[in-house]
Motif scaffolding. Structure first.
Motif: not given
Length: 1541
Positions: A484-494
């Motif tokens: 979850l935190m990994g995908t959260q990082d991707k979403r935050l980056k975008a």
């Protein structure tokens, strides 16, 4: 004689008749607490202790060392706790002893059989004198071995008492007040021993402590500093508080009162103690880490081990309070057993009921005190850890190497602070729950064993089975949380990339595409969120159902083992289980907190271990001697990548003497900026030597303007010098710009300088550099964004002002500096390195470096290069071809106005005293004020069937609670009903329990649905709101404010709000159910319970007035931390170049403290509230217990008494759990408030108006008509465009010229409707653009923006994100943009994910860790920083060529490319867009010389609009004046360098 003495002292038997047989002799006689032998042993030890204590109190040492103030303050708190606790115990023992003596005299008329009361009295004197010794000898404590010996003896005797009292209570089936005192003495002895053996160091004893910090001036000495340090008025209230005030949180009353009287503001919140501030936390951690490194020379110490060693004392103290809480809580069932025996008429003495009531009340008060201190202190530990981590992350990003920076996007680094550090900071709060819950379960099982015998094994089996079943669930939870935190990082980056470049997205009409990208990333994140919440719901079901299963299985075991169930053992068992079950139900939260903290700590630890810049040795400060060289480079290879086949720079040999001026020129991508980066120590791999001597001032190619006033940006941490400051503004042509701004130089600049034009930003940057008294000036093409006149001025500034600064430093007449001879002399002491594409400047330089493909082709003077280098001749000829052969015969030479020093000082003073009017662009962050009632809760439930799911989950819980009441009532009514068989009793009980598990599962299911639905709906609404927001919102809102919401606030909504909502409501229902049971079984106490409920609500409202505002302020101040961090990441290179790391780090520490302060007072207010409510509950419970056992009512059946007291004992726990969850929910709902603020941002006009869509072929002609166009950016702001009217014919080439800041870019913004016209209209091909949708408008227009922007990803997605074109078309466009060769070098071409281009700003790793990630690095990284500025502009040109719009806008599209490339591209544009309307905003006059028409703007007004040649010939023409200035500026290019100087 001996026998007589024994009879007087012991009597015939000192044992209770029930256990008299086992305690009459042998070992059992020693451990039996009621035996005479036991008492003799205790009295002997007490006499020894008293002897030592009296000696300690009487003895006066000859020399006493004094503790340093800070050590004394921190350590005396612990000693005061020990003194207070032991002294209080002594007084209670004494009171009990005298009471026993009195009772014996009344009942037996004798005091014989001394052993009982004498032991109690001696215990009282012993503990009382222990308290006195601690209180009055604390400064000498570490040096008194006798007191340490006493503490050891006290520890053993107290432990002996504690164990034997528990044994007596269980075996003897009775509880006495003395037993409770014996148990409570053990924590006091532990605390005392801890104090004596971990005493503080003395001032002067530790060489590491700075003695100056503790220096107190003698009388008569100047002691202002000392007065300031020691002044109580300047100390935070917590630091000034005494022992009682700290224990009761009385010191917080002033803030609570202020919060009730008014709405709290930031200034109302007191500061933190010094030891709680970020700076001290960071220094303490670093000191501890250094100590570990000395011990572990090979391995670097882990963050976790360092934190534990740093905080071990506080962890032990909080653990001590946790132990006290567990012990006092576990005594509760023993009280219940004693009360039942009293109700059955089996009291041990006459007033046992009253004694038990007093003991119960004191025990509950001690339980409350210990738990509150436990939670308060662990929260404080978490705050210190969080502050340290936030500071460490900021410090790390300032040192992060460029390759490592490619692995961590700004959004991810911000999330480390706003999410990960906060989760780690929350974990200490849960830390002691791990062992305290286990200990509580063990004590409960011990009590259960003596209640139900071997049936306890069944209960233990179920507990173990629950833990075993949870083990794989915990591992899955860890996995899901990590994903979850990994995908959260991707979403935050975008998300961050989109928000940062929102203007570009709107200009290209790409909002929908990028919104869809973020939605896809959110969909992936949502999949893992579903898994996390589902696992969380499963764990909740498991642990909420386990107490039901434990009780049922235990009763069945009793049935099969033949154990008789009675009111006494059943409700002792139920009370123990009831108390333990709340701790068991906290296990899911403990597991979640542990998993989240572990993952967050791993993420932060990995970041803190990332490679750092290794070339700081490049800089060498002068030692005062005359230097032979200012810059020295001798390197075969300089590269961003360790193992690249082609180095970025090769064979660089350069020596620059002090005072020399060096220009660097060459085609796009030749390595010019990389050479400057190497001088700054930014390039990681240098084979050779790079040295720079002296202080550096740096101006980047892309302007970095942090949020703040223009003055702050120019000073950049330096002290204000009014004369030098005014000179910098004057020489950078900023005077007129500042006069136009409402606050002058005190006008706040938006994030990234959004309210400044490109030229203004560069001039502010240059003024910043010029204000520094630097030795070496590195200028990376700062003149490309400004017009020719300003560029000439700025170029002169880069030389002349250096002279003027030097003159001022030596008090020389500055006016003389304008003379050519003096300037030449002064510049010999300054070194200037300028990267430029503008050939006009080159003759002025002592040395010109011609670069190509990473090498210096030649290094010589301008004239020498003109004679010897064909490449340089081609560069100059391209410039001359652009300028044209036609020259004006005369031109005005620009004269610098000479301003006297006194006049400058006067102007500056007037500006400082000028009254400001209007509003700053960056406004204070909005927050809800006052009591919003149920509004935020209802807002949360309005999303996605929230009301339905909430109702169903609440209904399930109500049924669950009612079922528990029915279940317990069934037991109470029938446990002694012989008409109901034991089989039937247990079967019905089990059946009800199974149905309760079903409803518990239903509740968790609905809570998960509530959380998922609300989370997704809030995110979708928020995303749409952001992408539909106008540009004015982004201009006035720092990115950090948005990031703190879409990271930490959204994370709270995702993971916590739904469960906390359910728990808060459920715990409130449990609490009121407990009140209800007491009211039904003892109706007389409704008159006590109702006022208690009323007072509870009153106190809670009093708290909420302060608590909610503190949490809101905590949310807004968190944005400060996020904004400053995000800005610093963007400007890290500039910060390092100026050597301003310490100042920015210090500023970050201040922001961390500003954020930590409301958080500290918020959680302290929580403890303040709960402690007062717990005291109320203790009063209700004690009075109810006394009533139930004393009043002869129908409820006096032992079964109902047991039921009532089991609920009463757990009422304290229920109330705490309820209030804690309500407080947590009230804090978390602030996140919903903050998100809700941004879900209702006023939107732009509709993207598509279906009723008025333009034809597919629109615009077919490209005719643009502007009628009386007036534009202002904000309401009540001055007009930026003031009534412009003109017409652009279809297919015409229109040039727009004007000074920097004249309104050229605003006109383009109005054309794209980034800002709506205040008056007037723009018509394109007969359609008023204000009447159609924004997407229909922007998608039909083409633009090459002033600030070239690339997005992380492949080449293809940057040129054609909508996938509308074929590969052949894209390659063709790359060919036309001179980029085909650079892209073809990549392995995968358009879809390349490798990083092999030699102009990359950063590449894959210079370490093994980063090398493993090379394969996933995009060919275009965040912001396109691995491509040069010129290459980025070429990509933007490629987008326009692909789009082929009928109307194309060039907003200074070729400012950052060399003249030769510019010439080629201008021909390409003329060819490719021959039939299109091309609107060109240009600073270089040749760019618009071949335009059909030229539009000149000045101060927002149309000055002239005609053919360029007509305007040139027109007298007084603005365009003609600009052309003259440019030709004058260019003509100097053919003169000698002396003409410039």
């Amino acid at each position: 004689m001996g026998e007589t003495l024994r009879t007087v002292f012991c009597g015939s038997s000192g044992c209770w008749s029930k256990i008299g047989k086992i305690c009459s002799s042998g070992f059992l006689a020693i451990i039996c607490p009621c035996s005479c032998l036991n008492h003799i042993l205790v009295i002997s030890v007490d006499i020894i202790l008293l002897f030592f204590l009296l000696l300690i109190l009487i003895y006066k040492p000859s020399a006493t060392k004094i503790l340093s103030p800070q050590q004394s303050l921190s350590f005396s708190t612990m000693l005061n706790y020990a003194a207070f606790l032991n002294g209080s115990l002594g007084l209670v023992y004494l009171g009990l002893g005298f009471w026993i003596v009195g009772e014996k005299l009344i009942e037996e008329n004798t005091i014989l059989h001394l052993h009982g009361w004498l032991m109690v009295l001696l215990q009282g004197f012993t503990w009382f004198f222990l308290g006195l010794a601690v209180r009055f000898k604390r400064h000498q404590l570490p040096h008194i071995a006798g007191l340490r010996l006493c503490s050891v003896l006290a520890f053993f005797i107290a432990g002996f008492h504690c164990v034997t009292s528990f044994w007596e209570a269980i075996v003897g089936d009775a509880v006495s007040f003395k037993m409770i005192l014996d148990v409570m003495s053990f924590p006091g002895a532990i605390l005392l021993m801890f104090c004596t053996f971990s005493g503080p160091k003395y001032a002067g004893a530790d060489s590491e402590i700075d003695g100056a910090a503790f220096y107190a001036p003698l009388p008569g000495e100047g002691g202002s500093g000392g007065d300031k340090i020691n002044s109580d008025a300047s100390l935070p209230p917590f630091e000034k508080a005494g022992l009682i005030s700290r224990l009761s949180f009385w010191w917080l009353n002033s803030l609570m009162k202020k919060g009730k009287e008014k709405t709290l503001e930031d200034k109302d919140i007191p500061q933190l103690r010094r030891e709680d501030r970020a700076e001290m936390c960071y220094l303490m951690f670093i000191e501890q880490q250094n100590k570990q490194k000395k011990k572990q020379s090979l391995d670097s110490p882990s963050i976790l081990s360092t934190i534990l060693l740093w905080q071990w004392k506080q962890i032990l103290i909080s653990g001590f309070f946790a132990l006290m809480k567990v012990l006092t809580l576990s005594i509760g069932p023993l009280f219940l057993r004693a009360f039942i025996l009293v109700a059955e008429g089996k009291e041990a003495f006459k007033y046992e009921g009253f004694a038990l009531t007093g003991g119960l009340f004191l025990t509950k008060c001690l339980e409350s005190l210990s738990e509150r201190q436990w939670f308060f202190r662990t929260r404080l530990i978490g705050l210190q850890v969080r502050s340290f981590l936030s500071a460490a992350i900021y410090q790390k990003q300032l040192k992060l190497s460029n390759p490592a920076k490619g692995l961590y996007s700004p959004a991810q680094i911000v999330s480390f602070v706003t999410i990960d550090a906060y989760k780690i900071g929350e974990y200490p709060y849960w830390f002691h729950q791990i062992w305290s819950t286990s200990l509580q379960l063990c004590l409960a099982l011990l009590i259960i064993y003596y209640s139900v015998g071997l049936a306890t094994i069944a209960a233990l089996f179920v507990v173990i089975l629950t833990v075993v079943v949870n083990s794989p669930v915990g591992r899955l939870q860890h996995k899901y949380q990590k994903m979850l935190m990994g995908t959260q990082d991707k979403r935050l980056k975008a998300f961050t990339e989109a928000l940062t470049n929102m203007k570009i997205l709107k200009l290209y009409a790409w909002e929908t595409h990028f919104k869809n990208v973020i939605e896809r990333l959110r969909k992936e994140e949502f999949k893992w969120l579903l898994s996390v919440l589902s696992q969380k719901g499963y764990i909740v079901i498991l642990f909420w159902s386990s107490p039901i299963v434990v009780s049922a299985v235990t009763y069945w075991a009793c049935y099969f083992l033949g154990t008789t169930l009675s009111a006494s053992n059943v409700f002792t068992f139920m009370a123990s289980l009831s108390i333990a079950q709340e701790s068991i139900r906290l296990i899911p939260d403990v597991i979640s907190a542990f998993i989240e903290a572990k993952i967050s700590l791993d993420r932060i630890a990995k970041f803190l271990d990332a490679p750092e810049l290794q070339n700081k040795h490049v800089r060498k400060m002068g030692d005062g001697k005359q230097l032979e060289e200012s810059i020295f480079i001798k390197s075969n290879r300089i590269s961003w990548e360790d193992n690249s086949t082609r180095a970025t720079l090769r064979n660089i040999n350069l020596v620059v003497k002090p005072g020399e001026k060096v220009a660097i020129c060459g085609e796009v991508g030749s390595g010019k900026s990389t050479l400057l980066a190497a001088l700054l120590g930014e390039v990681p791999h240098v084979d050779g030597i790079v040295r720079v001597y002296g202080k550096i001032a740096y101006v980047s190619q892309t302007a970095w303007i942090p949020t703040g006033t223009i003055q702050e940006n120019i000073l950049f941490g330096s002290a204000m010098d009014p004369y030098r400051y005014r000179e910098a503004i004057e020489k950078c042509a900023l005077v007129k710009d500042l006069e136009m701004l409402p606050f002058g130089d005190l006008t706040e600049i938006g994030e990234r300088g959004v309210n400044l034009s490109g030229g203004q930003k560069q001039r502010v940057q240059l003024a910043r550099a010029l204000y520094q008294d630097a030795d070496v000036y590195l200028l990376d093409d700062p003149f490309s964004a400004v017009d020719a006149h300003t560029a000439t001025n700025l170029f002169n500034v880069s030389t002349v002002l250096l002279c003027q600064k030097l003159c001022y430093a030596f008090r020389v007449n500055a006016n003389a500096c304008c003379g050519q001879e003096y300037v030449m002399g002064a510049l010999s002491m300054k070194t200037v390195i300028l990267v430029t594409h503008q050939v006009d400047f080159l003759p002025a330089f002592d040395l010109v470096l011609l670069m190509s493909e990473g090498e210096i082709l030649q290094a010589a003077t301008y004239d020498q290069l003109m004679h010897s280098s064909q490449e340089f001749q081609d560069l100059v000829n391209a410039h001359n071809a652009m300028v044209g052969s036609e020259r004006q015969p005369e031109h005005d030479s620009t004269q610098k106005s000479k301003i006297r020093k006194g006049e400058i000082q006067k102007i500056y003073t007037e500006k400082q005293l000028r009254e400001t009017s209007g509003e700053q662009l960056i406004k204070k962050e909005e927050r809800e004020m006052g009591d919003t009632g149920l509004k935020p809760y209802l807002q949360y439930l309005e999303y996605s069937k929230g009301f339905l799911y909430f109702f169903l989950s609440t209904l399930s819980h109500v049924i669950f609670v009612v079922g528990q009441l029915v279940q317990n009532y069934w037991l109470a009514a029938n446990v002694q009903n012989f008409s109901v068989s034991q089989l039937k009793l247990i079967a019905v009980y089990t059946g009800i329990g199974l149905s309760l598990s079903f409803f518990s599962s239903l509740r968790s299911f609905f809570v998960v649905l509530l959380g998922l639905g609300a989370s997704q709906s809030i995110f979708s609404t928020l995303l749409s709101s952001f992408f539909r927001a106008p540009m004015s919102f982004y201009d006035s809102t720092p990115l950090g404010r948005i990031l703190s919401r879409v990271s930490s606030d959204l994370s709270v909504v995702d993971l916590d709000v739904a469960f906390k909502f359910s728990f808060a409501v459920g715990a409130a229902i449990n609490t009121y159910a407990s009140f209800g049971v007491l009211a039904i079984l003892a109706w007389e106490f409704v008159f006590v319970i109702l006022p208690t409920i009323y007072l509870s609500i009153l106190i809670q409202r009093y708290y909420l007035a302060t608590g909610k505002e503190l949490m809101r302020i905590n949310g807004t101040t968190k944005s400060f931390v996020a904004s400053h961090l995000a800005e610093s990441i963007a400007g890290a290179m500039t910060i390092r170049a100026f050597g301003e790391e310490d100042r920015h780090f210090s500023k970050n520490l201040d922001f961390i403290d500003i954020n930590a302060s409301p958080f500290f007072y918020n959680f302290t207010a929580n403890e303040w509230l709960i402690q007062r409510l717990e005291i109320l509950c203790a009063i209700v419970l004690s009075s109810s217990a006394l009533a139930l056992t004393s009043l002869h009512t129908s409820a006096s059946k032992s079964g109902f008494i047991g039921m009532a007291l089991s609920y009463g004992l757990s009422m304290n726990v229920f109330l705490v759990f309820s209030v804690q969850n309500q407080c947590h929910l009230a804090n978390m709902i602030v996140s919903v408030e903050r998100l809700e603020q941004y879900t209702n941002i006023p939107s732009e006009a509709p993207e598509v108006i279906e009723s008025n869509r333009p034809p597919v072929s629109w615009p077919a002609i490209g005719e643009v008509e502007i009628y009386d166009l007036k534009v202002r950016y904000r309401l009540n702001a001055p007009l930026v465009l003031q009534g412009i009217s003109c017409k652009f014919g279809g297919g015409q080439k229109i040039g727009i010229v004007g000074r920097t800041g004249s309104g050229k870019t605003t006109l383009i913004s109005a054309l794209f409707r980034l800002v709506e016209p205040t008056e007037g209209q723009i018509i394109i091909d007969g359609i008023n653009i204000s009447t159609i949708g924004l997407h229909d408008l922007r998608s039909r227009l083409g633009i090459i923006p002033q600030e070239p922007t690339l997005f992380s990803g492949s080449i293809r997605c940057n040129l054609d994100p909508l996938s509308l074109h074929t590969d052949e078309e894209i390659w063709e466009v790359l060919e036309k943009c001179q980029l085909r060769g650079a892209v073809q070098e990549k392995k995968e071409g358009l879809d390349s994910l490798g990083m092999k281009h030699h102009t990359h700003r950063y590449h894959s790793s210079d370490s093994k860790t980063l090398a493993n990630n090379r394969s996933v690095c995009p060919s275009v990284v965040l912001d396109g920083s691995n491509w040069s500025m010129g290459q980025r502009q070429l990509f933007c040109l490629g987008r326009a060529l692909l789009k082929r719009s009928r109307i194309l806008v060039l907003d200074e599209a070729t400012a950052s490319i060399d003249n030769a490339t510019d010439s080629i591209l201008q021909k390409t544009i003329r060819t490719e867009f021959a039939d299109c309307t091309v609107i060109t905003v240009a600073h270089r006059i040749p760019t618009v010389m071949d335009c059909t028409m030229v539009l000149a703007i000045s101060d927002g007004k149309l000055v002239e609009y005609d053919e360029p040649m007509k305007l040139i010939k027109k007298e007084g023409s603005l365009f003609g004046q600009l052309v003259k200035e440019y030709w004058s500026h260019s003509s100097n290019g053919s003169n000698t360098s002396g003409d410039w100087l």
